[in-house]
Structure formats: C-alpha cells, structure tokens
Design a protein around this motif. Structure first.
Motif: not given
Length: 124
Positions: A27, A30, A54, A72-77
C-alpha cells in the motif's frame, strides 16, 4: 515489504517499440522512488531511468535519453518504461527496483527491492 513483478519484454526488430510494466504489491507504492536497470549478456547491470515518488521528476541514462520514457500510476501501483527506436544494444534483462525515498538514484545498492527481470531482445 514490496514485491515487484515486471512484464512486457519480448523480441522486437530494431526501430520498434516495447512498453515494460512493473507492478508493485503493498500500500506504500507512492512512498518509493522507482528505477529501471538493465543487464546485457556479459556486462554489469546499469542504470536506465528513475522516477520520483510523485512522478514529477525523472532522470535517464544518456544512452536512452530521448528514446525511453519512464512513468508511473500510483493508483495502479505500476511503473512503466516506454521504449521507442530500439537498438540492438538495448538487448538486456530489464529490472525494476524501488527505494524508499523521494528521488531515485543510479546507485544500485540504495535500492531495497528488485523484480525478477524481463528479457528484451532487439534483432538487428
């Protein structure tokens, strides 16, 4: 603890494109800067690209600048490496790595977590 799994490697002709993905567990994705390294046959592993936690800051090896893009897409890890205008010398196993800091680094020893690698082969 972070587990990293790369995908997207394969065989491509020179001049072609590939997009690598690195999916992270946990989790706190980010909270990690992410990096791509690569290791060609008979050579040491080398830095390719890094991205801040970020996504606002990126850096590249001179050999790939202008051809590769890290994102990167933090919502998708997930962190990506878009590779365009591939050359035979880009042939290598590509690894993603994570370091619990704002920015990435070229120093491999700083990275706490590594994926298993994905093979990229560019035919000339």
């Amino acid at each position: 603890q972070v587990q990293l799994v790369e995908s997207g490697g394969g065989l491509v002709q020179a001049g072609g494109s590939l997009r690598l993905s690195c999916a992270a567990s946990g989790r706190t994705f980010s909270s990690y800067a992410m990096c791509w390294f690569r290791q060609a046959p008979g050579k040491e592993r080398e830095f390719v690209a890094a991205i801040s936690w970020s996504g606002g800051s990126t850096s590249y090896a001179d050999s790939v600048k202008g051809r590769f893009t890290i994102s990167r897409v933090n919502a998708k890890n997930t962190v990506y490496l878009q590779m365009n205008s591939l050359k035979h010398k880009d042939t290598a196993v590509y690894y993603c790595a994570a370091v619990p800091s704002e920015s990435g680094t070229v120093f491999q020893s700083r990275y706490d977590y590594w994926g298993q690698g994905t093979q990229v082969t560019v035919s000339s």
